[in-house]
Design an enzyme around this catalytic site. Structure first.
Site, short mmCIF file in Angstrom:
data_model
loop_
_atom_site.label_atom_id
_atom_site.label_comp_id
_atom_site.label_asym_id
_atom_site.label_seq_id
_atom_site.Cartn_x
_atom_site.Cartn_y
_atom_site.Cartn_z
N CYS A 104 28.02 37.95 -0.75
CA CYS A 104 26.83 38.59 -1.30
C CYS A 104 25.88 37.50 -1.81
O CYS A 104 26.33 36.57 -2.49
CB CYS A 104 27.21 39.52 -2.44
SG CYS A 104 25.81 40.37 -3.19
N HIS A 146 27.68 48.19 1.60
CA HIS A 146 27.45 47.07 0.67
C HIS A 146 26.03 47.14 0.11
O HIS A 146 25.84 47.04 -1.12
CB HIS A 146 27.69 45.75 1.41
CG HIS A 146 27.44 44.52 0.61
ND1 HIS A 146 28.42 43.61 0.31
CD2 HIS A 146 26.30 44.04 0.02
CE1 HIS A 146 27.91 42.63 -0.43
NE2 HIS A 146 26.61 42.87 -0.61
N GLU A 147 25.03 47.31 1.00
CA GLU A 147 23.63 47.32 0.55
C GLU A 147 23.35 48.53 -0.34
O GLU A 147 22.67 48.41 -1.36
CB GLU A 147 22.67 47.30 1.73
CG GLU A 147 22.74 46.05 2.59
CD GLU A 147 22.72 44.77 1.79
OE1 GLU A 147 22.10 44.72 0.71
OE2 GLU A 147 23.34 43.79 2.23
N HIS A 150 24.34 48.32 -3.92
CA HIS A 150 23.41 47.59 -4.78
C HIS A 150 22.44 48.55 -5.47
O HIS A 150 22.00 48.30 -6.60
CB HIS A 150 22.60 46.57 -3.97
CG HIS A 150 23.31 45.27 -3.71
ND1 HIS A 150 23.68 44.42 -4.72
CD2 HIS A 150 23.69 44.66 -2.57
CE1 HIS A 150 24.28 43.35 -4.20
NE2 HIS A 150 24.29 43.47 -2.89
NI NI Z 1 25.07 41.94 -1.72
#
Ligand code: NI
Length: 194
Positions: A104, A146-147, A150
């Site tokens: 990341c 993953h995105e 966030h």
């Molecule tokens: Ni990330």
């Protein structure tokens, strides 16, 4: 366009839920998207989310180069052109989970083995205000999860179940060697920063 500073783990903007974008076609959103792309490309990332550049809005982008794509036969084995999503939503398809290595841009220098849903359906607004919807698996599904994490204030270490698999990039070759010794798998994709 401008290169933006990337927030690192510990910054409050990475821990709070991001706000929905009211108008995806707004000029300020278009400018943000351009700046996010330049920042992601400069950092050699596979994806980036607006909170990573200190903007608490629900905007993500990701791309998969053929070199980083999944193994032959996976959905993403030919790579994926840049996809920009505003106010995205992710839903798992089935219960299957798969583990793979992630990095990341907000957790520089580290890699972690992270369980993710194997297959997902996702949708979101494109910058022109129309909807995109896809059903995907493999690395594509991993990057999207993953995105979108966030946008909910979640970093990949919070998804890990075995923190002994959180390692420095400079030691990652040992992981590769151990995996190669334990299986006849002929390699794995390089963990991509996202
Ligand atoms: Ni990330």
């Amino acid at each position: 366009m401008a290169l933006l500073k990337i927030a690192k783990m510990g910054h409050p903007v990475l821990r709070r839920p991001a706000d929905p974008v009211a108008d995806p076609t707004d000029a300020a959103v278009r400018r943000l998207i351009g700046d996010m792309y330049e920042t992601m490309a400069d950092a050699n990332g596979a994806g980036i989310a607006a909170p990573q550049v200190h903007v608490p809005l629900r905007v993500v982008m990701f791309q998969i180069t053929p070199a980083r794509a999944g193994r032959a036969g996976e959905d993403d084995d030919a790579g994926l052109p840049l996809t920009i999503l505003i106010n995205p939503e992710v839903r798992p398809l089935g219960d299957a989970m798969v583990e793979d290595w992630e990095g990341c841009l907000s957790v520089p220098g580290l890699r972690g083995l992270v369980p993710r849903h194997d297959r997902i359906r996702y949708r979101g607004l494109l910058p022109d205000g129309t909807w995109l919807e896809r059903e995907v698996g493999g690395f594509h599904a991993r990057v999207v999860q993953h995105e979108c994490d966030h946008l909910d204030g979640i970093l990949y270490p919070q998804r890990m179940t075995d923190l002994s698999k959180l390692v420095f990039e400079s030691e990652f070759r040992h992981v590769v060697a151990e995996m190669a010794a334990g299986t006849d798998d002929d390699g794995m994709p390089e963990a991509a920063n996202a």
